[in-house]
Design a protein around this motif. Structure first.
Motif, PDB file in Angstrom:
ATOM      1  N   LYS A 240       0.827  -1.209   0.000  1.00 39.94           N
ATOM      2  CA  LYS A 240       0.000   0.000   0.000  1.00 39.94           C
ATOM      3  C   LYS A 240       0.858   1.253   0.000  1.00 39.94           C
ATOM      4  O   LYS A 240       0.644   2.170  -0.774  1.00 39.94           O
ATOM      5  N   TYR A 244       0.786   2.105  -3.839  1.00 39.94           N
ATOM      6  CA  TYR A 244      -0.566   2.678  -3.794  1.00 39.94           C
ATOM      7  C   TYR A 244      -1.634   1.701  -4.295  1.00 39.94           C
ATOM      8  O   TYR A 244      -2.741   2.098  -4.657  1.00 39.94           O
ATOM      9  N   ASN A 342       6.641   5.130  -9.221  1.00 38.96           N
ATOM     10  CA  ASN A 342       6.479   5.889  -7.975  1.00 38.96           C
ATOM     11  C   ASN A 342       7.827   6.240  -7.354  1.00 38.96           C
ATOM     12  O   ASN A 342       8.833   5.599  -7.644  1.00 38.96           O
TER      13      ASN A 342
END
Ligand code: F6R
Length: 357
Positions: A240, A244, A342
């Motif tokens: 998470k 994400y 990310n």
């Protein structure tokens, strides 16, 4: 310094064998006996119950620590999320010992509990990576993790160091109580070190698993039973926070009581199985979700493996498997975040240490 590594997180995953060796060295005397300060041993001897207080990943390490204290030392142990404990304090035993687990030693939620229990006159021990940190200064005693600085926001080597140090503390507690655990702990931790190294060498294989299971998914489940359930909670948190992807760690047997409704065609489910007594149960749970379309990625351990498992970790002592299996999940989250472009080391909305309640 991250040196030749692309990210601190990757470096810190790779630091784990060295951190394990350092812990083995620091917590052993010349004769090879486990070494813990006598003042800490005294704390243990004078308590009738351990309360582990922590947040996030450190809380997940505490869940594994409970296994050691209860199974090896026979000391009843509760594990609590700090932010809940402080406003919802359970009935305490007569002689509680509070163990604060905190990589940074600065987490405000944990400190709030420490301030409160000190007022009540209870004893405290902080297990931290940072000597001189607030929680270390304010607690009666400290155990240092010796993992080296952890820079990436997502905690990796601190989690394995926390589990290793808790195992040593529990083994010493058992010794003090005259209980034979039948475990040569330092030897087992050395085996763990070798196993972690093997997984690190297998990183490309785990990157391929990410391509097979997580490339386009928006959610994922991590199921397991007993210790593997706790590692699933950590795997889900890691995924998470940096990829994400919405992820949930779940007790394999509890899934069918509602959550299984979320399983659709292609939903990734990571099923971890390292515990012999629940191996067949969790495999059954994996079949239940597979029958509903889930894309099940089974991670097992040598000796319990079956054809079709996506990854098999080397065999280690059954109480210590979290130290090894979690490394697979650390790589899974790393590559999932990387493939999504990310910022691996600095995920959105997060800071390395959370100093507000
Ligand atoms: C997750 C993570 C956080 C921390 C939590 C507690 O990767 O890093 O969940 O584990 O904020 O931090 P410490 O251990 O510093 O008290």
């Amino acid at each position: 310094e991250k040196g030749t590594y692309d990210h601190y997180m990757l470096k810190e995953i790779n630091d784990q064998p060295a951190a394990m060796r350092k812990i083995i060295q620091e917590y052993q005397d010349e004769a090879g006996n486990l070494k813990i300060d006598s003042s800490i041993i005294e704390q243990l001897n004078n308590s009738d119950r351990i309360y582990i207080i922590a947040a996030g990943t450190s809380y997940h390490a505490g869940l594994i620590g409970k296994e050691f204290f209860e199974k090896w030392a026979g000391v009843p142990t509760e594990v609590h999320v700090a932010s809940e404990f402080v406003y919802n304090t359970p009935l305490l035993s007569e002689k509680p010992l509070f163990i604060f687990i905190s990589q940074s030693g600065e987490t405000a939620d944990s400190r709030a509990v420490l301030v409160d229990i000190k007022k009540r006159g209870h004893k405290s021990l902080t297990v931290t990576n940072v000597p001189g940190s607030t929680l270390s200064r304010e607690a009666d005693e400290t155990l240092i993790l010796h993992a080296g600085p952890e820079i990436a926001v997502a905690s990796t080597k601190a989690y394995t160091a926390q589990i290793a140090v808790l195992s040593i503390l529990a083994q010493v507690a058992a010794r003090e109580l005259g209980r034979d655990t039948g475990i040569e702990l330092m030897k087992e931790l050395a085996k763990v070190t070798t196993a972690i190294t093997a997984i690190i060498e297998d990183a490309p294989k785990i990157e391929a698993i990410v391509k097979d299971y997580l490339e386009t998914s928006r959610n994922a489940f991590f199921i397991g039973r007993t210790l593997d359930y706790y590692v699933g909670l950590e795997g889900a948190l890691k995924l998470k926070e940096i990829s994400y992807i919405q992820a949930e760690g779940f007790a394999g047997g509890e899934l069918k009581h509602g959550t299984i409704a979320l399983i659709e065609e292609g939903t990734p489910v990571f099923a971890l199985t390292t515990q012999e007594k629940v191996n067949l149960n969790i495999r059954g749970n994996a079949q239940e979700v597979a029958a509903r379309g889930a894309n099940v990625c089974t991670v097992s351990m040598e000796g319990l493996d079956q054809e079709g498992d996506a990854y098999v970790i080397p065999r280690v002592h059954s109480s210590l498997t979290a130290l090894v299996s979690v490394v697979v999940y650390q790589f899974v989250s790393y590559y999932a975040a990387l493939h999504r472009g990310n910022d691996v080391d600095k995920p959105r909305n997060l800071a390395k240490s959370v100093t507000v309640e």
